[in-house]
Design an enzyme around this catalytic site. Sequence first.
Site, mmCIF file in Angstrom:
data_model
loop_
_atom_site.group_PDB
_atom_site.id
_atom_site.type_symbol
_atom_site.label_atom_id
_atom_site.label_comp_id
_atom_site.label_asym_id
_atom_site.label_seq_id
_atom_site.Cartn_x
_atom_site.Cartn_y
_atom_site.Cartn_z
ATOM 1 N N ASP A 13 0.814 -1.218 0.000
ATOM 2 C CA ASP A 13 0.000 0.000 0.000
ATOM 3 C C ASP A 13 0.848 1.268 0.000
ATOM 4 O O ASP A 13 0.467 2.279 0.581
ATOM 5 C CB ASP A 13 -0.979 0.012 1.206
ATOM 6 N N LYS A 16 1.945 2.152 -5.195
ATOM 7 C CA LYS A 16 2.592 1.683 -6.435
ATOM 8 C C LYS A 16 1.711 1.932 -7.652
ATOM 9 O O LYS A 16 2.198 2.248 -8.721
ATOM 10 C CB LYS A 16 2.927 0.187 -6.339
ATOM 11 N N GLY A 40 -4.373 -4.371 -4.194
ATOM 12 C CA GLY A 40 -5.359 -3.357 -4.537
ATOM 13 C C GLY A 40 -4.626 -2.100 -4.918
ATOM 14 O O GLY A 40 -4.020 -1.459 -4.069
ATOM 15 N N HIS A 41 -4.596 -1.790 -6.196
ATOM 16 C CA HIS A 41 -3.897 -0.584 -6.644
ATOM 17 C C HIS A 41 -4.932 0.472 -7.014
ATOM 18 O O HIS A 41 -5.701 0.291 -7.942
ATOM 19 C CB HIS A 41 -3.004 -0.894 -7.849
ATOM 20 N N GLN A 224 2.058 -6.316 -3.595
ATOM 21 C CA GLN A 224 2.479 -6.408 -2.187
ATOM 22 C C GLN A 224 3.861 -5.738 -2.031
ATOM 23 O O GLN A 224 4.148 -4.808 -2.763
ATOM 24 C CB GLN A 224 2.483 -7.855 -1.675
HETATM 25 P P1 IMP Z 1 -2.743 -12.941 1.741
HETATM 26 O O1 IMP Z 1 -1.842 -12.375 0.699
HETATM 27 O O2 IMP Z 1 -4.193 -12.674 1.479
HETATM 28 O O3 IMP Z 1 -2.450 -14.373 2.025
HETATM 29 O O4 IMP Z 1 -2.439 -12.178 3.119
HETATM 30 C C1 IMP Z 1 -1.195 -12.289 3.801
HETATM 31 C C2 IMP Z 1 -0.772 -10.962 4.399
HETATM 32 O O5 IMP Z 1 -0.410 -10.062 3.357
HETATM 33 C C3 IMP Z 1 -1.868 -10.256 5.206
HETATM 34 O O6 IMP Z 1 -1.264 -9.549 6.267
HETATM 35 C C4 IMP Z 1 -2.444 -9.260 4.206
HETATM 36 O O7 IMP Z 1 -3.057 -8.171 4.840
HETATM 37 C C5 IMP Z 1 -1.179 -8.871 3.460
HETATM 38 N N1 IMP Z 1 -1.446 -8.378 2.108
HETATM 39 C C6 IMP Z 1 -1.750 -9.120 1.014
HETATM 40 N N2 IMP Z 1 -1.886 -8.333 -0.062
HETATM 41 C C7 IMP Z 1 -1.639 -7.080 0.347
HETATM 42 C C8 IMP Z 1 -1.593 -5.806 -0.314
HETATM 43 O O8 IMP Z 1 -1.777 -5.689 -1.542
HETATM 44 N N3 IMP Z 1 -1.287 -4.738 0.468
HETATM 45 C C9 IMP Z 1 -1.037 -4.847 1.787
HETATM 46 N N4 IMP Z 1 -1.058 -6.003 2.450
HETATM 47 C C10 IMP Z 1 -1.356 -7.109 1.736
#
Ligand code: IMP
Length: 435
Positions: A13, A16, A40-41, A224
């Site tokens: 977040d 990007k 989520g962009h 991420q």
């Molecule tokens: P998962 O990717 O849904 O398995 O989540 C694993 C961890 O990564 C959790 O703490 C999510 O909140 C975090 N996470 C996954 N995608 C994002 C993102 O795009 N931005 C911020 N945190 C993310």
Amino acid sequence: MPNIAIIGGQWGDEGKGKIVDLITPAFEIVARFNGGHNAGHTVIRAGTKLVLHLIPSGILHDGVLCVLGHGLVIDPAALDAESREVEALGFDVAANLVISDRAHVLLPHHRALDLMSEERKGSARLGTTGRGIGPCYEDKAARRGMRISDVLLRDRIDAKLAALREHFEALCRGHGVSSDIDWSKTADDLEGFGARIAPRVRDIAALLHRQMTDGYAVLFEGAQATLLDLDHGTYPFVTSSSAGVGGVVTGLGVPPSKIDGVLGIVKAYTTRVGTGPLPTELKDEAGEGLRERGGEYGATTGRPRRCGWFDAVVARYSARLNGFEGIALTKLDVLDTLEEIPICVGYRYRNTRLDDIPADVTIYEECKPIYENMKGWKTPTSHAREWRELPQEARDYIRKIGDLVGVEVPLVSIGPDRDESVIDESTRTAGWLRR
Ligand code: IMP
């Protein structure tokens, strides 16, 4: 024009989406290499807000080819829905998006497993996005996974689903839960999805190789961020893919020698969603202020993000790991009203000073930030378009971050719109940002 990788330098977040959108005109191709619709962009265009989860924001630029690499896990329903949304805005997804034949397919039972696993962990849960990302990568690593090339053939869909179903139902029995996945509908949906995407499925590694040989510039887009990287992040509080620069190589089949530069995206403060260590977290009104002014609510899940001061240990770790040559510093304007702005320059663990991130997450949880205070500028910055229009204290803050991280800062973002950006033309990496 060189090929540049864009990597998140914190816990995601960092903004990007905006930076990719801003600098895409300097590239012919935008290729995403990891993750799924957990990302989520947010992109603001002419006042319209669009949240992209799977499709690179390069899709909003005519003539730019967007690539989903084989490091991704793709939920057919999510890709279909997002494609429709982007097409409704007048952009040609069918013509400009290609999909790796080796990417993995995220299925309904992955989502069920993600939710089951989080529920079972209780207070030790990871705080995942609940989208099934982890279980899909688990099936990939277990060599059961379904790939995009499989959905092009009905008998392959049926065979793969049968094996996945057997495994899933054994797990459900083991945990004493019942499953309500409609497997025959899933098979039909996949067949339809396969037929729709077939003209756009490619051997991405070969395609990128050809395009780069022909002189086209590629922007490698990471989802991420480094501290969520499966190997290099705050394990186990991480996502399940390679979000650091290594993901370019594994997730797109691009050799390291083709990555000409790496730009880190770093927010002027720190946020995190989900559980896991966050040394500079503010649980008081200062943190609430950052959250409200920065609109720090998850673009994918809407969860409030945890907020804290800038952590130079984290940014330095990311810079070293990814080889950042420049960082784009985002959301500087969120700090506009502050009298003083602390920067974390190291950690105190019991009686020892730490200048790096410990592997053991229980040690990291105990680390307390060591702060240096910077003077705030207490004046709005969003109108600035030239470096010299930024207040002196803001330039001092930016310089301090560059010095602590050990890289230059070619770009500062001071608002969500593309225009709300300032490029420091005196930096070497400013040349990456413009054609
Ligand atoms: P998962 O990717 O849904 O398995 O989540 C694993 C961890 O990564 C959790 O703490 C999510 O909140 C975090 N996470 C996954 N995608 C994002 C993102 O795009 N931005 C911020 N945190 C993310």
